[in-house]
Design an enzyme around this catalytic site. Structure first.
Site, PDB file in Angstrom:
ATOM      1  N   GLU A 105      -3.279   8.901  -2.800  1.00 45.67           N
ATOM      2  CA  GLU A 105      -3.726  10.353  -2.075  1.00 45.67           C
ATOM      3  C   GLU A 105      -5.213  10.395  -2.379  1.00 45.67           C
ATOM      4  O   GLU A 105      -5.708   9.880  -3.059  1.00 45.67           O
ATOM      5  CB  GLU A 105      -3.014  11.257  -2.995  1.00 45.67           C
ATOM      6  CG  GLU A 105      -1.651  11.898  -2.177  1.00 45.67           C
ATOM      7  CD  GLU A 105      -2.088  13.027  -1.146  1.00 45.67           C
ATOM      8  OE1 GLU A 105      -2.923  12.681  -0.446  1.00 45.67           O
ATOM      9  OE2 GLU A 105      -1.179  13.932  -0.878  1.00 45.67           O
ATOM     10  N   ASP A 109      -3.938  19.247  -4.678  1.00 40.59           N
ATOM     11  CA  ASP A 109      -4.602  20.326  -4.721  1.00 40.59           C
ATOM     12  C   ASP A 109      -3.450  21.225  -5.443  1.00 40.59           C
ATOM     13  O   ASP A 109      -3.188  21.615  -6.599  1.00 40.59           O
ATOM     14  CB  ASP A 109      -4.884  20.892  -3.445  1.00 40.59           C
ATOM     15  CG  ASP A 109      -5.624  22.110  -3.309  1.00 40.59           C
ATOM     16  OD1 ASP A 109      -5.840  22.962  -4.105  1.00 40.59           O
ATOM     17  OD2 ASP A 109      -5.572  22.914  -1.937  1.00 40.59           O
TER      18      ASP A 109
HETATM   19  P1  IMP Z   1      -1.665  19.943  -1.571  1.00 37.59           P
HETATM   20  O1  IMP Z   1      -0.431  19.754  -0.901  1.00 37.59           O
HETATM   21  O2  IMP Z   1      -2.166  21.492  -1.775  1.00 37.59           O
HETATM   22  O3  IMP Z   1      -1.941  19.387  -3.115  1.00 37.59           O
HETATM   23  O4  IMP Z   1      -2.741  19.385  -0.880  1.00 37.59           O
HETATM   24  C1  IMP Z   1      -3.157  17.862  -0.449  1.00 37.59           C
HETATM   25  C2  IMP Z   1      -3.664  17.668   0.725  1.00 37.59           C
HETATM   26  O5  IMP Z   1      -4.537  18.869   1.132  1.00 37.59           O
HETATM   27  C3  IMP Z   1      -4.724  16.602   0.502  1.00 37.59           C
HETATM   28  O6  IMP Z   1      -4.143  15.390   0.881  1.00 37.59           O
HETATM   29  C4  IMP Z   1      -6.059  16.901   1.583  1.00 37.59           C
HETATM   30  O7  IMP Z   1      -5.440  16.228   2.853  1.00 37.59           O
HETATM   31  C5  IMP Z   1      -5.903  18.556   1.641  1.00 37.59           C
HETATM   32  N1  IMP Z   1      -6.682  18.764   0.834  1.00 37.59           N
HETATM   33  C6  IMP Z   1      -6.777  19.697  -0.567  1.00 37.59           C
HETATM   34  N2  IMP Z   1      -8.055  20.176  -0.982  1.00 37.59           N
HETATM   35  C7  IMP Z   1      -8.856  19.758   0.213  1.00 37.59           C
HETATM   36  C8  IMP Z   1     -10.398  19.532  -0.041  1.00 37.59           C
HETATM   37  O8  IMP Z   1     -10.989  20.334  -1.044  1.00 37.59           O
HETATM   38  N3  IMP Z   1     -10.922  19.345   1.005  1.00 37.59           N
HETATM   39  C9  IMP Z   1     -10.169  18.363   2.041  1.00 37.59           C
HETATM   40  N4  IMP Z   1      -8.751  18.392   2.216  1.00 37.59           N
HETATM   41  C10 IMP Z   1      -8.353  18.784   0.948  1.00 37.59           C
END
Ligand code: IMP
Length: 182
Positions: A105, A109
């Protein structure tokens, strides 16, 4: 587009945050740990496109073990800077029963993407299932996930570069930039 050292996308300014030298150091450390942990095992790397593209390319080339590479697309952000919470996963994986799967990954986030991937992939009964992420924003978690290899914890700010995008832009930057609040 660069202007006075800042990178600008759709009127938003980004400033340098993690240099390519530091990224390289982080990747070296992760590769060394993974190489050590997976001795005598064959790994199936599962790349989550598009964000982990450059990270995965740099990481995998430093792990001198037998492996194969698969890609999937996981999408939770649109043109916004907040996760939608609705994770879509595209592409099917080959037979992974009794194989060692390591998801790559770019950034964790809310944790929803990696949790969805863990849930879906574990149905196929791999011998082991782990994840490596370049970056993590621990304070943003909506679900508790166990990511075994984390390159660097960062504050809850939006970053681009080295594969990470804002509205599909900025992925090509060799360093990582953060949204400039000034
Ligand atoms: P999660 O499902 O919220 O954990 O997000 C994961 C995905 O969100 C990552 O694989 C990224 O594609 C995108 N993402 C999360 N934070 C960022 C950021 O700060 N910049 C760009 N993409 C992000």
């Amino acid at each position: 587009m660069f202007e006075n050292g800042k990178y600008i996308i759709n009127d938003k300014k980004f400033k340098i945050f993690i240099s390519k030298e530091e990224i390289s150091q982080i990747v070296n450390n992760l590769a060394a740990k993974i190489t050590n942990d997976y001795q005598n095992k064959e790994i199936i790397f599962v790349l989550t496109l598009k964000g982990s593209l450059f990270f995965a390319a740099d990481l995998i080339r430093q792990i001198p073990l037998d492996c194969s590479i698969e890609v999937i697309s996981a999408k939770s952000y649109g043109s916004e800077m907040e996760t939608s919470g609705n994770v879509k996963i595209v592409n099917l994986l080959p037979e992974i029963e009794n194989k060692h799967v390591l998801i790559i990954e770019d950034i964790v986030d809310s944790g929803l993407t990696i949790q969805t991937l863990f849930d879906k992939i574990s149905i196929s009964k791999p011998a082991s299932l782990s994840a490596v992420t370049l970056l993590s924003k621990p304070s943003m978690r909506k679900v508790e996930v166990d990511v075994q290899y984390v390159g660097k914890d960062i504050p809850p700010e939006f970053v681009i570069g080295y594969g990470l995008d804002f509205d599909e832009k900025g992925r090509q930057l060799p360093d990582i930039y953060v949204l400039d609040s000034e």
